[in-house]
Design an enzyme around this catalytic site. Sequence first.
Site, PDB file in Angstrom:
ATOM      1  N   ASP A  99     132.682  46.967  24.255  1.00 39.33           N
ATOM      2  CA  ASP A  99     133.162  46.763  25.624  1.00 39.33           C
ATOM      3  C   ASP A  99     132.192  45.990  26.495  1.00 39.33           C
ATOM      4  OD1 ASP A  99     131.115  48.561  25.954  1.00 39.33           O
ATOM      5  OD2 ASP A  99     132.415  50.293  26.197  1.00 39.33           O
ATOM      6  N   GLU A 121     136.496  49.251  17.619  1.00 43.59           N
ATOM      7  CA  GLU A 121     136.328  50.294  18.648  1.00 43.59           C
ATOM      8  C   GLU A 121     137.291  50.045  19.809  1.00 43.59           C
ATOM      9  OE1 GLU A 121     132.840  51.235  21.440  1.00 43.59           O
ATOM     10  OE2 GLU A 121     132.311  52.406  19.676  1.00 43.59           O
ATOM     11  N   GLU A 135     132.396  48.159  31.880  1.00 38.21           N
ATOM     12  CA  GLU A 135     132.917  48.301  30.518  1.00 38.21           C
ATOM     13  C   GLU A 135     134.382  48.710  30.472  1.00 38.21           C
ATOM     14  OE1 GLU A 135     130.052  49.522  31.604  1.00 38.21           O
ATOM     15  OE2 GLU A 135     128.486  48.647  30.348  1.00 38.21           O
ATOM     16  N   HIS A 207     120.701  54.050  30.648  1.00 40.43           N
ATOM     17  CA  HIS A 207     120.765  52.631  31.005  1.00 40.43           C
ATOM     18  C   HIS A 207     122.010  52.230  31.781  1.00 40.43           C
ATOM     19  CE1 HIS A 207     123.972  51.304  28.258  1.00 40.43           C
ATOM     20  NE2 HIS A 207     123.541  52.240  27.459  1.00 40.43           N
ATOM     21  N   ARG A 209     124.793  51.015  34.235  1.00 39.38           N
ATOM     22  CA  ARG A 209     124.763  50.305  35.523  1.00 39.38           C
ATOM     23  C   ARG A 209     125.207  51.196  36.680  1.00 39.38           C
ATOM     24  NH1 ARG A 209     124.704  45.370  32.993  1.00 39.38           N
ATOM     25  NH2 ARG A 209     124.207  43.595  34.309  1.00 39.38           N
ATOM     26  N   HIS A 240     115.068  51.552  28.175  1.00 41.86           N
ATOM     27  CA  HIS A 240     115.847  50.303  28.111  1.00 41.86           C
ATOM     28  C   HIS A 240     115.123  49.237  28.941  1.00 41.86           C
ATOM     29  CE1 HIS A 240     119.161  47.505  28.686  1.00 41.86           C
ATOM     30  NE2 HIS A 240     119.899  48.188  27.797  1.00 41.86           N
TER      31      HIS A 240
HETATM   32  C1  UD1 Z   1     124.626  45.924  28.141  1.00 39.08           C
HETATM   33  C2  UD1 Z   1     126.126  46.122  28.270  1.00 39.08           C
HETATM   34  C3  UD1 Z   1     126.453  47.619  28.177  1.00 39.08           C
HETATM   35  C4  UD1 Z   1     125.848  48.237  26.932  1.00 39.08           C
HETATM   36  C5  UD1 Z   1     124.354  47.933  26.899  1.00 39.08           C
HETATM   37  C6  UD1 Z   1     123.742  48.421  25.606  1.00 39.08           C
HETATM   38  C7  UD1 Z   1     127.430  44.612  29.683  1.00 39.08           C
HETATM   39  C8  UD1 Z   1     127.833  44.266  31.071  1.00 39.08           C
HETATM   40  N1  UD1 Z   1     126.583  45.648  29.565  1.00 39.08           N
HETATM   41  O1  UD1 Z   1     124.017  46.522  29.294  1.00 39.08           O
HETATM   42  O2  UD1 Z   1     127.862  47.788  28.133  1.00 39.08           O
HETATM   43  O3  UD1 Z   1     126.044  49.627  26.977  1.00 39.08           O
HETATM   44  O4  UD1 Z   1     124.152  46.513  26.964  1.00 39.08           O
HETATM   45  O5  UD1 Z   1     122.348  48.537  25.703  1.00 39.08           O
HETATM   46  O6  UD1 Z   1     127.862  43.955  28.756  1.00 39.08           O
HETATM   47  N2  UD1 Z   1     116.935  43.080  28.470  1.00 39.08           N
HETATM   48  C9  UD1 Z   1     115.800  42.638  27.826  1.00 39.08           C
HETATM   49  N3  UD1 Z   1     115.803  42.597  26.460  1.00 39.08           N
HETATM   50  C10 UD1 Z   1     116.878  42.960  25.710  1.00 39.08           C
HETATM   51  C11 UD1 Z   1     118.017  43.417  26.372  1.00 39.08           C
HETATM   52  C12 UD1 Z   1     118.036  43.465  27.752  1.00 39.08           C
HETATM   53  O7  UD1 Z   1     114.813  42.310  28.458  1.00 39.08           O
HETATM   54  O8  UD1 Z   1     116.813  42.878  24.472  1.00 39.08           O
HETATM   55  C13 UD1 Z   1     116.970  43.120  29.950  1.00 39.08           C
HETATM   56  C14 UD1 Z   1     117.119  41.711  30.568  1.00 39.08           C
HETATM   57  O9  UD1 Z   1     116.384  41.631  31.752  1.00 39.08           O
HETATM   58  C15 UD1 Z   1     118.629  41.645  30.855  1.00 39.08           C
HETATM   59  C16 UD1 Z   1     118.875  43.077  31.277  1.00 39.08           C
HETATM   60  O10 UD1 Z   1     118.070  43.887  30.411  1.00 39.08           O
HETATM   61  O11 UD1 Z   1     118.984  40.703  31.840  1.00 39.08           O
HETATM   62  C17 UD1 Z   1     120.314  43.511  31.263  1.00 39.08           C
HETATM   63  O12 UD1 Z   1     120.947  43.194  30.028  1.00 39.08           O
HETATM   64  P1  UD1 Z   1     122.574  43.202  29.979  1.00 39.08           P
HETATM   65  O13 UD1 Z   1     123.025  42.961  28.582  1.00 39.08           O
HETATM   66  O14 UD1 Z   1     123.127  42.328  31.031  1.00 39.08           O
HETATM   67  O15 UD1 Z   1     122.931  44.673  30.441  1.00 39.08           O
HETATM   68  P2  UD1 Z   1     122.589  46.060  29.801  1.00 39.08           P
HETATM   69  O16 UD1 Z   1     122.236  46.966  30.918  1.00 39.08           O
HETATM   70  O17 UD1 Z   1     121.640  45.887  28.686  1.00 39.08           O
HETATM   71  N1  UDP Z   2     119.218  53.115  19.851  1.00 39.72           N
HETATM   72  C1  UDP Z   2     118.170  52.503  19.171  1.00 39.72           C
HETATM   73  N2  UDP Z   2     116.918  52.557  19.719  1.00 39.72           N
HETATM   74  C2  UDP Z   2     116.661  53.166  20.910  1.00 39.72           C
HETATM   75  C3  UDP Z   2     117.740  53.760  21.607  1.00 39.72           C
HETATM   76  C4  UDP Z   2     119.016  53.713  21.061  1.00 39.72           C
HETATM   77  O1  UDP Z   2     118.349  51.954  18.085  1.00 39.72           O
HETATM   78  O2  UDP Z   2     115.499  53.180  21.341  1.00 39.72           O
HETATM   79  C5  UDP Z   2     120.577  53.047  19.270  1.00 39.72           C
HETATM   80  C6  UDP Z   2     121.366  54.335  19.213  1.00 39.72           C
HETATM   81  O3  UDP Z   2     121.150  55.012  18.005  1.00 39.72           O
HETATM   82  C7  UDP Z   2     122.815  53.854  19.338  1.00 39.72           C
HETATM   83  C8  UDP Z   2     122.694  52.594  20.156  1.00 39.72           C
HETATM   84  O4  UDP Z   2     121.331  52.206  20.121  1.00 39.72           O
HETATM   85  O5  UDP Z   2     123.375  53.503  18.076  1.00 39.72           O
HETATM   86  C9  UDP Z   2     123.146  52.842  21.554  1.00 39.72           C
HETATM   87  O6  UDP Z   2     122.823  51.758  22.359  1.00 39.72           O
HETATM   88  P1  UDP Z   2     122.857  51.821  23.933  1.00 39.72           P
HETATM   89  O7  UDP Z   2     122.641  53.212  24.384  1.00 39.72           O
HETATM   90  O8  UDP Z   2     121.916  50.771  24.413  1.00 39.72           O
HETATM   91  O9  UDP Z   2     124.323  51.314  24.281  1.00 39.72           O
HETATM   92  P2  UDP Z   2     125.733  52.066  24.413  1.00 39.72           P
HETATM   93  O10 UDP Z   2     126.024  52.755  23.147  1.00 39.72           O
HETATM   94  O11 UDP Z   2     125.651  52.964  25.604  1.00 39.72           O
HETATM   95  O12 UDP Z   2     126.677  50.928  24.674  1.00 39.72           O
END
Ligand code: UD1
Ligand code: UDP
Length: 371
Positions: A99, A121, A135, A207, A209, A240
């Site tokens: 999502d 999913e 999402e 994490h 939003r 995160h």
């Molecule tokens: C995103 C997804 C969320 C999912 C989550 C899993 C959207 C809108 N959100 O949220 O549904 O649950 O991923 O973790 O699609 N960043 C890094 N390194 C990384 C990843 C992220 O530095 O490897 C930082 C960056 O500053 C980036 C910010 O996190 O801009 C946000 O990343 P983003 O993918 O937009 O949102 P998430 O909160 O990670």
């Molecule tokens: N996870 C990971 N390392 C971490 C924290 C989570 O590999 O330090 C894994 C966890 O087992 C799960 C997935 O990341 O499979 C969940 O990701 P996240 O919580 O970022 O996203 P969401 O599932 O909420 O979309």
Amino acid sequence: MTAKKKVLCAIGTRPEAIKMAPVILKLREQAWCDLVVLATAQHRDMLDQVLSIFNIVPDYDLDIMQKNQALPELTARLIMSMDQLLTDIEPDLVLAQGDTTTVMVTAMSCFYKKIPFAHVEAGLRTGDIYYPYPEEMNRVVTGHMTTLHFAPTETSNNNLLKENIDQSSIYVTGNTVIDALIYTAKNEYDIGIDLDSGKRLVLLTSHRRENFGAAMEEAFTAILELAEHNRDIEILYPVHPNPNVLEVANRILGNHDRIHLIEPLAYPQFVQAMKSAYIIISDSGGVQEEAPALSKPVLVLRNETERPEAVDMGVVKLVGTDKEVILHEANKLLNDEDYYSSVAKGVSPYGDGHSAERIVNIIKDYFFTRA
Ligand code: UD1
Ligand code: UDP
């Protein structure tokens, strides 16, 4: 011989990679499939961490992530790049999981090009378009641009039916997260940090939003008080990298000798941490699915969930971000053994480890039997 079918798997973030890896590995074994893996890299380091664990090297990488990216610019950059790629690759079918913005944009780009889209999913819903944000709306929009819906449970199947999606396009497959979990959890891994074996481990992730700001501050204050009141626990929190999370985590939890703030763990090490935990506190979607399969109670820092199955079975509890509720529920699990045993019962409503196999067989059938 029948021509091979070109299947493109798009992945953007850590959870998509974990849940899509079993499907990619299965598709890779199929003689009929010309597999193309596309990383949008909506996440950079966290995506690469998962891909290397599963030995997946993307054929294309859009390298889209920017620091603290906002939803409109992320969406805009993604949709322009995705459209060009679909023009160049001309896939017969595109798959995406979950999502995220990557998934919604991939589905929409396929719609514009009239390319069939398959959703892994499918059908998770809270019924509230702003929760989780964005999402829930990503799921709804994606669902209406999907040719094949792979719903993890009967509940998600029924959610799609309520939106007038035809039953003939929905398949209940289980969730591929359990495939990835079973594949990974059979081995033991070194978490790589020095934990006190005499103390019980509380594992924390956060994490979402919609929790940014005051809600996250209140939840973290509860975690701090939990550590202060229970001297026999240690808290492990792989933070995160979203700057909105990092700042609050460091400010509220960064200065306590039994709270360990660390970088995100690689998937095998995180699975090990879940196995070692006494309880888990999280707002993660994936963790809500994995923890019950590992017999670990989860307190979910959210008021609603699109994964009601484990809540109904009593192994996952929604506690929101209210400090008193979090403290009450966590203390009950930590200090009442009978209650703990009644919750930690090892059920797996989300899958049996064969979801990817089912999905790949359905795709094969779609191309060669139904066509
Ligand atoms: C995103 C997804 C969320 C999912 C989550 C899993 C959207 C809108 N959100 O949220 O549904 O649950 O991923 O973790 O699609 N960043 C890094 N390194 C990384 C990843 C992220 O530095 O490897 C930082 C960056 O500053 C980036 C910010 O996190 O801009 C946000 O990343 P983003 O993918 O937009 O949102 P998430 O909160 O990670
Ligand atoms: N996870 C990971 N390392 C971490 C924290 C989570 O590999 O330090 C894994 C966890 O087992 C799960 C997935 O990341 O499979 C969940 O990701 P996240 O919580 O970022 O996203 P969401 O599932 O909420 O979309």
